[in-house]
Structures are given as structure tokens and as C-alpha cells.
Scaffold this motif. Sequence first.
Motif, mmCIF file in Angstrom:
data_model
loop_
_atom_site.group_PDB
_atom_site.id
_atom_site.type_symbol
_atom_site.label_atom_id
_atom_site.label_comp_id
_atom_site.label_asym_id
_atom_site.label_seq_id
_atom_site.Cartn_x
_atom_site.Cartn_y
_atom_site.Cartn_z
ATOM 1 N N GLN A 93 -23.539 -25.065 34.389
ATOM 2 C CA GLN A 93 -23.065 -23.696 34.212
ATOM 3 C C GLN A 93 -23.306 -22.807 35.433
ATOM 4 O O GLN A 93 -22.821 -21.677 35.461
ATOM 5 N N ILE A 94 -24.007 -23.295 36.410
ATOM 6 C CA ILE A 94 -24.304 -22.462 37.579
ATOM 7 C C ILE A 94 -23.025 -22.033 38.272
ATOM 8 O O ILE A 94 -22.862 -20.875 38.637
ATOM 9 N N GLU A 132 -20.045 -21.669 37.008
ATOM 10 C CA GLU A 132 -19.347 -20.678 36.190
ATOM 11 C C GLU A 132 -19.995 -19.304 36.305
ATOM 12 O O GLU A 132 -19.310 -18.291 36.377
ATOM 13 N N ARG A 133 -21.305 -19.267 36.317
ATOM 14 C CA ARG A 133 -21.999 -17.983 36.439
ATOM 15 C C ARG A 133 -21.757 -17.342 37.801
ATOM 16 O O ARG A 133 -21.520 -16.143 37.897
ATOM 17 N N LEU A 180 -25.421 -12.922 29.388
ATOM 18 C CA LEU A 180 -26.212 -13.413 30.522
ATOM 19 C C LEU A 180 -27.694 -13.266 30.214
ATOM 20 O O LEU A 180 -28.110 -12.346 29.518
ATOM 21 N N ARG A 181 -28.493 -14.142 30.746
ATOM 22 C CA ARG A 181 -29.948 -14.072 30.537
ATOM 23 C C ARG A 181 -30.609 -13.131 31.538
ATOM 24 O O ARG A 181 -31.806 -12.931 31.503
ATOM 25 N N LEU A 182 -29.832 -12.585 32.388
ATOM 26 C CA LEU A 182 -30.277 -11.598 33.356
ATOM 27 C C LEU A 182 -30.642 -10.317 32.600
ATOM 28 O O LEU A 182 -29.923 -9.929 31.683
ATOM 29 N N PHE A 204 -22.323 -17.504 27.578
ATOM 30 C CA PHE A 204 -23.143 -18.513 28.229
ATOM 31 C C PHE A 204 -24.306 -18.879 27.326
ATOM 32 O O PHE A 204 -24.963 -18.012 26.756
ATOM 33 N N HIS A 214 -22.332 -7.640 30.443
ATOM 34 C CA HIS A 214 -23.596 -8.246 30.019
ATOM 35 C C HIS A 214 -23.585 -8.497 28.513
ATOM 36 O O HIS A 214 -23.989 -9.557 28.049
ATOM 37 N N ALA A 261 -27.759 -21.675 27.039
ATOM 38 C CA ALA A 261 -28.953 -21.893 27.851
ATOM 39 C C ALA A 261 -28.526 -22.324 29.258
ATOM 40 O O ALA A 261 -27.565 -23.076 29.417
ATOM 41 N N PRO A 262 -29.199 -21.824 30.284
ATOM 42 C CA PRO A 262 -28.819 -22.179 31.650
ATOM 43 C C PRO A 262 -28.923 -23.688 31.897
ATOM 44 O O PRO A 262 -29.874 -24.333 31.483
ATOM 45 N N SER A 263 -27.925 -24.220 32.548
ATOM 46 C CA SER A 263 -27.934 -25.639 32.923
ATOM 47 C C SER A 263 -27.277 -25.761 34.292
ATOM 48 O O SER A 263 -26.616 -24.833 34.764
#
Length: 129
Positions: free
Chosen positions: A36-37, A39-40, A111-113, A29, A106, A31-33
Motif C-alpha cells: 500500500q505504500i 498507493e499512499r 489515513l493513520r497519519l 486504507f 483524512h 493496516a499499512p503494508s
Amino acid sequence: NWRDRWVNGLRLCVSGGLALVFGEIFGRFGAPSAAQIAERVALLSYASINMSMMAMMKALDLFGRERVVIDRERALYGAAEYLLAKMATELPLDAAFAGGFGLLLHWRIGLRLPRTTLVGTAPHLVSPM
């Protein structure tokens, strides 16, 4: 339990393999967009469903193998005591496998988590309560 080395080795391979398969399916993944929500969310949903199903399959297999012992000791304790003791003894190992799955997932997905959040949450997926 800890004594089933072959089963635990197989579970380790399956957990790691599933994390790698999810990594291949979903890729890394960026940068969050908004695009992509979905898919995540799908990735986390599939991961939680698979980890829960693996824990359930293990539990059903063990219940079948322990049925003779349970029938023999039925007068000593009830179903609630058995389930509580079973959960207390099996949960640490199940949580370790789920945590390892979360750590590998991860790393593979990016993931940015925070890693501790995913690895700390994954073991709760195998908890029966």
C-alpha cells in the motif's frame, strides 16, 4: 478574496468534491503494508498537485482581472511589493480551503497519519514560496 462569495463557494465545492473523488478512487486504507505504500504516496502526490493547481488557477485569474489596477498604480509600487501584499492577503483563505480539503480527505481515506499533521501540512501546498 473574501468578497467573491460565488467563487469561494465554487472553490469549496471543488475542494470537497476532489477529496471525495480521491476517496472513491483510493478507498479506505487498512493496516499499512508494503503493497500500500505506492498507493499512499500516489494519493498524497495527486492531492498536493491538485491543490497547487487550484491555487495557481485562482492566482492567474486574479492577475488577469487586476491588470488594469496594476498598470494604473505601477509608479506607486513594484512587482515584489505587489506579490508580497497579494500573498499576505490571499494565503489565509487559500490555506483554509487546503486545510478543509485535508480534513475531508483524512476522514474519507482513513489515513493513520494524525489529522492535525495532514490538515496542518495541506495549507503549505498553496503557498507560492
